[in-house]
Design a protein around this motif. Structure first.
Motif, PDB file in Angstrom:
ATOM      1  N   ALA A 163       0.565  -6.565   9.290  1.00 59.59           N
ATOM      2  CA  ALA A 163       0.938  -5.352   8.562  1.00 59.59           C
ATOM      3  C   ALA A 163       2.338  -4.933   8.985  1.00 59.59           C
ATOM      4  O   ALA A 163       2.797  -5.239  10.089  1.00 59.59           O
ATOM      5  CB  ALA A 163      -0.046  -4.225   8.829  1.00 59.59           C
ATOM      6  N   ALA A 169      -6.786  -2.314   5.944  1.00 62.64           N
ATOM      7  CA  ALA A 169      -6.137  -3.632   5.996  1.00 62.64           C
ATOM      8  C   ALA A 169      -6.907  -4.580   6.894  1.00 62.64           C
ATOM      9  O   ALA A 169      -7.079  -5.764   6.571  1.00 62.64           O
ATOM     10  CB  ALA A 169      -4.696  -3.474   6.484  1.00 62.64           C
ATOM     11  N   HIS A 202     -10.078  -5.610   5.207  1.00 65.34           N
ATOM     12  CA  HIS A 202      -9.762  -6.543   4.128  1.00 65.34           C
ATOM     13  C   HIS A 202      -9.611  -7.968   4.655  1.00 65.34           C
ATOM     14  O   HIS A 202      -9.858  -8.942   3.924  1.00 65.34           O
ATOM     15  CB  HIS A 202      -8.473  -6.084   3.443  1.00 65.34           C
ATOM     16  N   LYS A 215      -7.766 -12.282  -0.937  1.00 72.51           N
ATOM     17  CA  LYS A 215      -7.366 -11.710   0.358  1.00 72.51           C
ATOM     18  C   LYS A 215      -5.885 -11.990   0.584  1.00 72.51           C
ATOM     19  O   LYS A 215      -5.425 -13.121   0.404  1.00 72.51           O
ATOM     20  CB  LYS A 215      -8.196 -12.315   1.489  1.00 72.51           C
ATOM     21  N   LEU A 255      -4.531   1.321   7.971  1.00 72.20           N
ATOM     22  CA  LEU A 255      -4.598   0.122   8.807  1.00 72.20           C
ATOM     23  C   LEU A 255      -6.039  -0.349   8.964  1.00 72.20           C
ATOM     24  O   LEU A 255      -6.306  -1.555   9.006  1.00 72.20           O
ATOM     25  CB  LEU A 255      -3.969   0.395  10.178  1.00 72.20           C
ATOM     26  N   ALA A 311      -6.642  -8.895   6.398  1.00 72.66           N
ATOM     27  CA  ALA A 311      -5.227  -9.209   6.564  1.00 72.66           C
ATOM     28  C   ALA A 311      -4.931  -9.484   8.036  1.00 72.66           C
ATOM     29  O   ALA A 311      -5.473  -8.827   8.924  1.00 72.66           O
ATOM     30  CB  ALA A 311      -4.365  -8.063   6.051  1.00 72.66           C
ATOM     31  N   LEU A 352       0.850  -1.184   0.000  1.00 72.32           N
ATOM     32  CA  LEU A 352       0.000   0.000   0.000  1.00 72.32           C
ATOM     33  C   LEU A 352       0.890   1.239   0.000  1.00 72.32           C
ATOM     34  O   LEU A 352       1.657   1.459   0.942  1.00 72.32           O
ATOM     35  CB  LEU A 352      -0.899  -0.012   1.233  1.00 72.32           C
ATOM     36  N   LEU A 372      -7.308  -1.863  -1.603  1.00 73.16           N
ATOM     37  CA  LEU A 372      -7.358  -3.259  -1.173  1.00 73.16           C
ATOM     38  C   LEU A 372      -8.656  -3.949  -1.562  1.00 73.16           C
ATOM     39  O   LEU A 372      -8.682  -5.170  -1.778  1.00 73.16           O
ATOM     40  CB  LEU A 372      -7.163  -3.337   0.345  1.00 73.16           C
ATOM     41  N   HIS A 386      -0.790 -10.157   4.389  1.00 75.17           N
ATOM     42  CA  HIS A 386       0.050  -9.109   4.969  1.00 75.17           C
ATOM     43  C   HIS A 386      -0.043  -7.858   4.101  1.00 75.17           C
ATOM     44  O   HIS A 386       0.134  -7.921   2.885  1.00 75.17           O
ATOM     45  CB  HIS A 386       1.493  -9.625   5.006  1.00 75.17           C
ATOM     46  N   VAL A 387      -0.283  -6.706   4.752  1.00 67.68           N
ATOM     47  CA  VAL A 387      -0.311  -5.427   4.049  1.00 67.68           C
ATOM     48  C   VAL A 387       0.890  -4.606   4.503  1.00 67.68           C
ATOM     49  O   VAL A 387       1.038  -4.317   5.700  1.00 67.68           O
ATOM     50  CB  VAL A 387      -1.615  -4.658   4.315  1.00 67.68           C
ATOM     51  N   ILE A 393       2.503  -1.122   4.636  1.00 65.95           N
ATOM     52  CA  ILE A 393       1.920   0.222   4.587  1.00 65.95           C
ATOM     53  C   ILE A 393       3.041   1.251   4.440  1.00 65.95           C
ATOM     54  O   ILE A 393       3.798   1.504   5.382  1.00 65.95           O
ATOM     55  CB  ILE A 393       1.081   0.498   5.844  1.00 65.95           C
TER      56      ILE A 393
END
Length: 710
Positions: free
Chosen positions: A112, A104, A107, A84, A101, A109, A33, A78, A87-88, A90
């Motif tokens: 992060a 995320a 979504h 799916k 967040l 996740a 992201l 996202l 892990h995002v 950021i």
């Protein structure tokens, strides 16, 4: 298990769960992201790093401005992803973090990474709000204010700064609370082979303790290095160290910030000399974690544990190519406390038959007689020394450099000797700036660590040879100790205050620790009446409330030899400090020790043993461990002190009863373990150790403000 010391972690389970940590460190898919195609940007580095290690999972750049970034299809947000992600990552600024967040979490996740500082003038409580989002979603978070992490086992690099060189996976883990240390160790020395390396940053959610738990459960990791300023989750950290010990994983710690202002406010000597760092030292000792002093020692020690062999019992055997540098190394070895092996006469005879006639067989060995056949001489002599039963590990000391036939020969000798033994072998340079990249790489591949600089190499070897994982067992409380409610009720009468000295020493007596005969007096008549029942010489001490360190104010008079001298001393002391005193029969001379306790919220109680008396704060001869102790641990603490040598008799003095000293330490440790929830400070100084035993002469016990126990 640590008896009476550590409770189960109190944080919500999802933060420590295998699922969330796996999503963080070994994700099947990631979203970037804030990804960008702009050269030199954090977003561009995120993409290039994710691709650099041949990560096999799916990578989804997120940025509405680009349909594609670096050959990867990009998505506006996202919600538009086809699947799916675990892990995002950021890579946005502080003012956009909360929305990012939240997205995320929505979504789905489970993890992060946040690079930004999480500090914003527009949202003073930003860290708390981010933490709350993660806790509700059961997310693990690396950061904020971190450099990310590399999982070289799966080729994943989550980072906002480019480091595109090859990073082969190995046997090491590293957790660093400093981004600069993360970069220094990950990017400069190809000899260090990391399976996983983490820049933990602010640790808003996932802590060093969580990462350590994850790493020690990874069978591919043999040793974990830590660079820490503080531990935010002591209970989980202690449990992680215990699991590391159980799994024979070496934990090598560089702890910084080893002084504390809190020490200045401590009432006892123990607090003044220890500070909060004593807690860490006690924990490390308890579990066999290895403590180093700088980054060079950290790297060198990790290099030794990276190779698969472990040291046998005994000391170092070493071969040198220079008599002068051998003398240098011997001097340094004594300073760092390294023990050399003592080869048998048979071993030395073997060595003597190998080396030149003008050289003397010894350990350490100067093996350079001439250039003729030197490679075989070095290999054969080191092999002969390694065969000795007292050899724990072997080393060749030589300033190897690329492109020099002697260095190549010495390296070949190390490889040959390594192949003829199952003991560890290292090559150590006496100078740290030699140019040996090629030779060092070859030796590393063969399982032979190359350590740069004699002092650093010797220190690392000592730590490596001495290391033993410690698996603390549950201890049985001695049956003759007092009933807990009785002693707790005594302490609770003095909330947040020091117990009178007489009561403090009485408590020690109830735990089986010897104390001298004492009498209390409050006026001159008492002094005269008591004098006839005393065994002179005696000590006169003020008992006025609030005077904690009596000798500092002239509140202690030693060596009073008769009733007349006692009355005179009392007259002077009562006029200055008040009428209340204690008269104590003098203890025979001996070695002065000190016992103490360090009580810190969230940590198990720590026992301190030190050189005692008035020089306690200046000698700094001190050791720490977690309470309670058994006799072997108590003996190990005592043996670690420099003053221990005096207990065996010095310059005609009679040896002290060391078994009695050990027993006093053990019983004191149970007092600490029992009373820790009700104590602020505990200091026993001095304890006089002599032929007749160990006697506690003075004690300071400060009760905490906790509620009474019914």
């Amino acid at each position: 298990m640590i008896t009476n010391a550590i409770e189960a972690p109190s944080r919500p389970l999802p933060l420590n769960s295998n699922e969330s940590l796996s999503a963080l460190l070994t994700p099947r898919s990631i979203a970037l992201l804030g990804a960008s195609a702009r050269p030199g940007s954090l977003g561009s580095a995120m993409v290039s790093m994710a691709k650099a290690g041949n990560y096999a999972g799916e990578v989804f750049p997120i940025n509405p401005q680009y349909p594609e970034i670096a050959g990867l299809r990009a998505f506006p947000d996202l919600r538009q992803l086809p699947t799916k992600v675990d892990h995002v990552v950021i890579g946005v600024g502080n003012d956009r973090l909360e929305d990012a967040l939240t997205a995320a979490a929505e979504h789905g996740a489970r993890a992060a990474t946040i690079f930004a500082s999480c500090v914003s003038p527009n949202a003073p409580d930003l860290k708390d709000r981010l933490r709350s989002i993660a806790e509700r979603a059961g997310m693990a978070i690396c950061g904020g204010n971190c450099m990310g992490f590399y999982n070289n086992e799966i080729g994943l690099r989550v980072a906002g700064f480019p480091a595109l060189q090859p990073m082969p996976s190995g046997k090491l883990g590293l957790i660093s609370q400093s981004g600069s240390v993360f970069g220094a160790l990950a990017h400069n020395d190809t000899r260090l082979r990391f399976a996983t390396i983490i820049s933990s940053g602010a640790e808003m959610v996932t802590t060093t303790a969580d990462y350590l738990c994850h790493m020690v459960r990874n069978e591919a990791i043999a040793a974990v290095g830590l660079f820490i300023e503080s531990i935010r989750d002591p209970q989980t950290f202690a449990l992680a160290l215990e699991e590391a010990a159980n799994r024979n994983v070496a934990v090598i710690v560089l702890k910084v910030g080893r002084t504390a202002k809190s020490a200045e406010m401590a009432l006892s000597h123990t607090g003044a000399i220890a500070g909060t760092d004593a807690v860490y030292s006690g924990i490390f000792r308890h579990f066999g974690a290895i403590q180093v002093d700088d980054l060079d020692e950290l790297a060198a020690t990790m290099l030794l544990f990276q190779q698969p062999r472990r040291a046998s019992k005994g000391g170092l055997v070493a071969v040198h190519d220079s008599g002068g540098e051998r003398e240098l190394v011997v001097d340094l070895a004594e300073k760092v406390g390294l023990t050399y092996a003592s080869p048998s006469p048979e071993t030395l005879n073997k060595v003597g038959a190998i080396i030149s006639e003008d050289l003397k067989p010894a350990n350490p060995l100067d093996a350079w007689g001439s250039s003729a056949n030197f490679e075989a001489t070095f290999s054969d002599s080191l092999s002969a020394l390694l065969e000795d039963d007292d050899a724990a590990a072997g080393a060749i000391f030589c300033n190897i450099r690329d492109g020099y036939y002697v260095s190549e020969g010495v390296s070949n000798a190390a490889i040959d000797a390594h192949g003829r033994t199952d003991k560890p072998v290292a090559v150590i340079t006496n100078y740290s700036l030699v140019q040996h990249d090629s030779l060092a790489a070859t030796l590393t591949e063969r399982g032979i660590p190359v350590l740069d600089g004699a002092r650093v190499g010797l220190r690392a070897l000592r730590l490596f040879i001495e290391w033993q994982p410690k698996r603390p067992a549950a201890l049985q409380r001695p049956a003759d100790l007092p009933v807990l409610p009785d002693v707790i009720s005594t302490i609770s009468r003095y909330r947040n205050a020091a117990l009178p000295e007489a009561e403090a020493l009485a408590l020690l007596s109830r735990y089986g620790i010897s104390t001298p005969v004492r009498k209390a007096a409050g006026n001159a008549d008492d002094i005269r009446q008591l004098a006839s029942s005393l065994n002179f010489p005696v000590v006169l001490k003020t008992a006025t409330e609030g005077i904690l360190h009596k000798s500092d104010v002239g509140g202690v008079v030693l060596g009073i030899v008769d009733p007349a001298a006692l009355e005179k001393s009392y007259e002077d002391m009562s006029a200055r400090l008040g009428p209340l005193v204690n008269i104590v029969e003098m203890v025979p001379k001996g070695v002065e020790l000190a016992l103490g306790a360090i009580i810190e919220d969230g940590w198990p109680p720590i026992v301190m043993i030190a050189a005692g008396g008035v020089l306690i704060e200046y000698l700094a001869d001190v050791a720490f461990d977690v309470a309670p102790l058994d006799r072997p641990r108590a003996r190990s603490l005592l043996d670690s002190l420099s003053i221990k040598r005096l207990l065996s008799g010095h310059r005609g003095a009679s040896p002290a009863d060391q078994d009695a000293v050990i027993e006093a330490i053990v019983r004191f440790s149970w007092l600490v373990s029992d009373m820790a929830p009700h104590l602020a400070e505990l200091d026993v100084n001095p304890v006089i150790a002599g032929p007749a035993g160990a006697m506690a002469v003075d004690a300071l016990i400060v009760s905490s403000h906790l509620e009474d126990v019914s």
